[in-house]
Design a protein around this motif. Structure first.
Motif, short mmCIF file in Angstrom:
data_model
loop_
_atom_site.label_atom_id
_atom_site.label_comp_id
_atom_site.label_asym_id
_atom_site.label_seq_id
_atom_site.Cartn_x
_atom_site.Cartn_y
_atom_site.Cartn_z
N LYS A 97 -1.93 2.80 6.62
CA LYS A 97 -0.91 3.16 5.81
C LYS A 97 -1.05 1.61 5.29
CE LYS A 97 1.71 5.61 9.63
NZ LYS A 97 2.33 5.09 10.99
N GLY A 117 3.47 6.31 6.01
CA GLY A 117 2.66 7.17 5.99
C GLY A 117 0.89 6.91 5.86
N THR A 118 0.26 7.76 6.44
CA THR A 118 -0.84 7.20 5.21
C THR A 118 -1.28 7.03 4.24
OG1 THR A 118 -1.64 9.76 6.40
CG2 THR A 118 -2.39 8.22 7.33
N THR A 138 0.92 8.88 -0.95
CA THR A 138 0.84 8.65 0.71
C THR A 138 1.37 10.28 1.40
OG1 THR A 138 3.22 7.93 1.08
CG2 THR A 138 1.72 6.40 0.48
N LYS A 139 1.60 9.91 2.31
CA LYS A 139 2.03 11.33 3.04
C LYS A 139 3.18 11.35 2.67
CE LYS A 139 0.57 13.09 7.30
NZ LYS A 139 -0.55 13.67 6.90
N SER A 140 4.11 10.69 1.89
CA SER A 140 5.68 10.81 1.73
C SER A 140 5.28 11.53 0.50
CB SER A 140 6.02 9.92 1.26
OG SER A 140 7.41 9.98 0.57
N GLU A 163 2.86 16.06 0.63
CA GLU A 163 2.25 14.71 0.21
C GLU A 163 1.32 14.24 -0.86
OE1 GLU A 163 0.06 14.66 4.34
OE2 GLU A 163 -0.98 16.40 3.37
#
Length: 323
Positions: A97, A117-118, A138-140, A163
């Motif tokens: 992250k 997130g990652t 990112t995961k967002s 994502e």
């Protein structure tokens, strides 16, 4: 030269990584130094130049951020990139992250950005002179823009629903950014605009009826996990988990309808592929199992499969100086 590419018997790269290698980058200034990022968080810096002038040689690792380094990434490094203008700085992002800005000479982080997130992907513009923004996927669903000058995340691009697996600045227009998401969409943004989004690429070029059950303006029928501009910035190549690769006119957003056949893609995360530079015609190099598929970009022809690895190929990078 590309058509006759084969495994080089005389040239090797020192093996430092003890686990898989996810990402490579060759610096654009001299084309001499290469970074690699591993699934265990390790980053290695190599000198590709043959200083001995002997016909066979091994590219030496000059230094590395190893497991014992206090600032090593805790999890898999997904992207490494040299600062586009000199080799004194490079960047890395990870499933831990974070995005880290490294001083090459001291191997210390000059700055660290933290995310919720990652981090799948990040990119600095190769041509920007008026901004120092790093785009981060990112995961967002929100695309983050981190400003190197201020050290803070300056703004956010909203529009994706899932994502963001890949991001890439245009090599032609310094404010234009392309993003690829698990929501089947590819969006082009002008980061100077309040709304941001210039367009959402549509594989059907607007010809599907509005009553269709399929959501409007999808680039692929699945996750879009790879994108790469041609070097002139006029076209954009995308890859999705629908086993398709598509070539788009990056100014009109039109799908050029080049047919590459089935482009196998089982990647659960971003797919790192690359495009040649200074070739005529230009080629795309796409990892596929233990091989690399080479396609002619504008005709869709699968020219050859490069064999030599014994296990899955995760990424590839093109060295323009020597093709």
């Amino acid at each position: 030269r590309v058509l006759s590419l084969e495994l080089n018997k005389d040239r090797d790269v020192e093996r430092i990584h003890g686990s898989g290698i996810n990402t490579l980058d060759i610096e654009p200034v001299e084309g001499r130094y290469m970074l690699s990022g591993g699934s265990d968080g390790v980053i290695v810096l190599y000198d590709l130049e043959n200083l001995s002038r002997k016909p066979s040689y091994t590219c030496k690792a000059l230094c590395s951020v190893g497991r014992s380094h206090p600032d090593v990434h805790k999890f898999s490094v997904e992207t490494v990139q040299w600062y586009p203008h000199d080799t004194g700085m490079f960047t890395s992002s990870s499933f831990d992250k974070t995005l880290k800005i490294w001083d090459t000479n001291t191997l210390q982080p000059a700055d660290v950005f933290h995310f919720e997130g990652t981090v799948y992907s990040h990119h600095m513009s190769p041509v920007a002179t008026k901004h120092c923004l790093i785009a981060v996927g990112t995961k967002s669903p929100k695309v983050q823009l981190c400003d190197l000058k201020s050290g803070s995340c300056s703004h956010i691009l909203q529009g994706h629903r899932q994502e963001v697996l890949a991001v890439s600045w245009s090599p032609r227009h310094e404010y234009v950014l392309a993003t690829a998401s698990a929501d089947s969409r590819v969006k082009l943004w002008d980061v100077r605009r309040a709304s941001g989004c210039l367009m959402t690429l549509d594989q059907h070029n607007g010809e599907k009826s509005k009553a269709s059950s399929e959501a409007a303006n999808t680039a692929h029928n699945g996750r879009v996990n790879g994108l790469c501009y041609t070097n002139d910035g006029l076209h954009l190549l995308t890859i999705g988990t629908d086993d398709r690769m598509r070539l788009w006119n990056s100014s009109t957003g039109e799908n050029t309808l080049v047919n590459y056949g089935k482009v196998c893609n089982e990647s659960r995360k971003g797919l790192k592929f690359t495009i040649s530079c200074g070739c005529n015609p230009e080629f795309a190099f796409v990892p596929h199992d233990s091989t690399i598929a080479v396609y002619t970009i504008f005709t869709g022809e699968l020219v050859t499969m490069l064999r030599g690895h014994y296990s899955t190929v995760d990424c590839c990078v093109f060295q323009p100086n020597f093709q």
